[in-house]
Design an enzyme around this catalytic site. Structure first.
Site, PDB file in Angstrom:
ATOM      1  N   GLU A 196       1.231  -1.218  -0.243  1.00  0.00           N
ATOM      2  CA  GLU A 196       0.238  -0.161  -0.194  1.00  0.00           C
ATOM      3  C   GLU A 196       1.387   1.314   0.655  1.00  0.00           C
ATOM      4  O   GLU A 196       2.009   1.219   0.430  1.00  0.00           O
ATOM      5  CB  GLU A 196      -0.911  -0.139   1.177  1.00  0.00           C
ATOM      6  CG  GLU A 196      -2.282  -0.755   0.404  1.00  0.00           C
ATOM      7  CD  GLU A 196      -1.570  -1.504   1.944  1.00  0.00           C
ATOM      8  OE1 GLU A 196      -0.361  -2.624   2.196  1.00  0.00           O
ATOM      9  OE2 GLU A 196      -2.762  -2.778   2.543  1.00  0.00           O
ATOM     10  N   ASP A 222     -10.735   8.204 -22.138  1.00  0.00           N
ATOM     11  CA  ASP A 222     -10.576   6.829 -22.733  1.00  0.00           C
ATOM     12  C   ASP A 222     -10.077   6.336 -23.637  1.00  0.00           C
ATOM     13  O   ASP A 222     -10.084   6.420 -24.476  1.00  0.00           O
ATOM     14  CB  ASP A 222     -11.908   6.693 -22.198  1.00  0.00           C
ATOM     15  CG  ASP A 222     -11.643   4.848 -21.425  1.00  0.00           C
ATOM     16  OD1 ASP A 222     -10.828   4.827 -21.635  1.00  0.00           O
ATOM     17  OD2 ASP A 222     -12.919   4.471 -20.894  1.00  0.00           O
TER      18      ASP A 222
END
Ligand code: DSN
Length: 417
Positions: free
Chosen positions: A54, A199
């Site tokens: 993380e 996108d």
């Protein structure tokens, strides 16, 4: 191959081996699929899958990150180089996750996004009512002005943008065969004070290979993408920022801790490998060939008077109105072609008179077969076989034999060195 899997779990092995055979003997024409290299597969199967990481390189929550930092930095630096981006976040698990992270980075609940209508080529995550996104954000749409040429209605887009005041103007598609006028998007976004996002999931490989324009050159602020379509990497996503550090920081916070937990470091390693492959000159040849093959297939469909949405293609995909032209529904066409060893998908066409689960169209494309080494001649032959099967003028078993021969004569490439 799969020696341990075979020995230790015969049931899962059987499914994996079955899929290997299906891919080897059939032709994959779903335009969002591809075949990755052995090096990409090895990275995906590596011990990096065991690691929690993380955070971002140099700023992790757990120890033991010497090599994860190395591999994520490689992926980031290669992505930046490929797309001429100032910043890259390579942690999104897929394209939908990348889009979600992008929305949450830039919007407050209730804010508006202007995106392409799904039935005109857009994507579920661009605001289709079936997604949870529409419970949070307000999506308004633009469409094509002329379905026969693919021209987008930029006047309508400006009008809607002025009226609805979107925070994001979203370009990009999953079933649109033409290039967009990026400068128009950027100019409309700037006029209404919106952030411009493209996108590029479907055409990332074409952009990386220099066969399609890079929206950043026209001034787009951000690009979201998958890494497994034309880009020929592992299943995953990515968000690229052209130049704004402020935007890039928002994106990073949104991906983690905003949306995701531990990044999939084995996938990130595989992304780094694929980006390295895409930086080689041979990838430029590949990207150009994808388009040449799609155009060759479109020529065959045109010669048989099969209507194609936008009249043909400038990229890797074709959307054919098989119901309107041949009287066969998209669902039936998908099934028949599947029986012949050709995998593609049924698809709605613009303003489709039929239902989404049994639409008028089929969508197919050339990234995977180009990876197998198909050139224009083989692509044309495949298109001829498709038309024959759809017209029911040849027996499906005869078609299947020829498709299998073509596939086996072009084994899936495992190395792009
Ligand atoms: N499923 C991908 C496609 O086929 O276009 C994108 O969602």
């Amino acid at each position: 191959m799969y020696e341990f899997l075979h020995k230790e779990d015969a049931e899962v092995y059987a499914a994996v081996a079955g899929e290997e055979k299906r891919q080897a003997e059939g032709l994959e024409l779903i335009p969002s699929e591809n075949y990755v290299s052995r090096a990409v597969k090895e990275a995906m199967a590596s011990s990096l899958t065991n690691k929690y990481s993380e955070g971002y390189p140099g700023k992790r929550y757990y120890g033991g990150q010497e090599f994860t930092d190395q591999v994520e930095t490689l992926a980031i630096e290669r992505a930046k180089k490929l797309f001429n981006a100032a910043f890259a976040n390579v942690q999104p698990l897929g394209g939908a996750n990348a889009n979600m992270a992008m929305y949450f980075a830039l919007l407050e609940p209730g804010d508006t996004v202007l995106g392409m209508d799904l039935s005109h080529g857009g994507h579920l995550t661009h605001g289709h009512p079936v997604t949870y996104l529409t419970k949070i954000f307000n999506f308004v749409r633009y469409k094509m002005k002329n379905v026969e040429t693919g021209e987008i209605d930029y006047d309508e887009m400006l009008e809607v943008a002025k009226r609805e005041k979107p925070k994001i103007i979203l370009a990009g598609f999953s079933a649109y065969p033409r290039e967009l006028d990026y400068a128009k998007f950027v100019s409309i976004a700037r006029e209404v004070g919106a952030i411009s996002v493209m996108d590029i999931a479907h055409i990332a490989g074409l952009i990386a290979g220099g066969a399609a324009k890079n929206p950043f050159d026209a001034g787009f602020d951000l690009m979201t993408t998958t890494t497994h379509k034309t880009l020929r990497g592992p299943r995953g996503g990515m968000i690229l920022t052209r130049e704004s550090e402020e935007l890039a920081k928002k994106i990073d916070k949104s991906v983690f801790p905003g949306l995701q937990g531990g990044p999939h470091m084995h996938q990130i390693a595989a992304k780094a490998v694929a980006f390295g492959e895409a930086l080689r000159p041979s990838f430029q040849t590949y990207a150009k060939q994808i388009i040449a093959n799609a155009k060759a297939m479109a020529d065959v469909f045109a010669s048989h008077n099969v209507r194609m949405i936008t009249g043909g293609t400038d990229n890797h995909l074709i959307l054919a109105d098989v119901f309107g032209s041949l009287g066969i529904s998209g669902k039936e066409a998908e099934k028949l072609l599947d029986e012949a060893g050709i995998t593609l998908n049924k698809n709605v066409i613009a303003d489709d008179p039929r239902k989404p689960l049994d639409p008028s169209g089929i969508r197919f494309g050339t990234p995977a077969m180009t990876t197998r080494g198909f050139k224009e001649a083989e692509s044309k032959r495949v298109a001829e076989i498709m038309v024959d099967v759809l017209k029911k003028s040849i027996d499906v078993s005869v078609a299947k034999d020829e498709i299998k021969k073509l596939a086996l004569a072009h084994p899936i490439s495992e190395s792009f060195a």
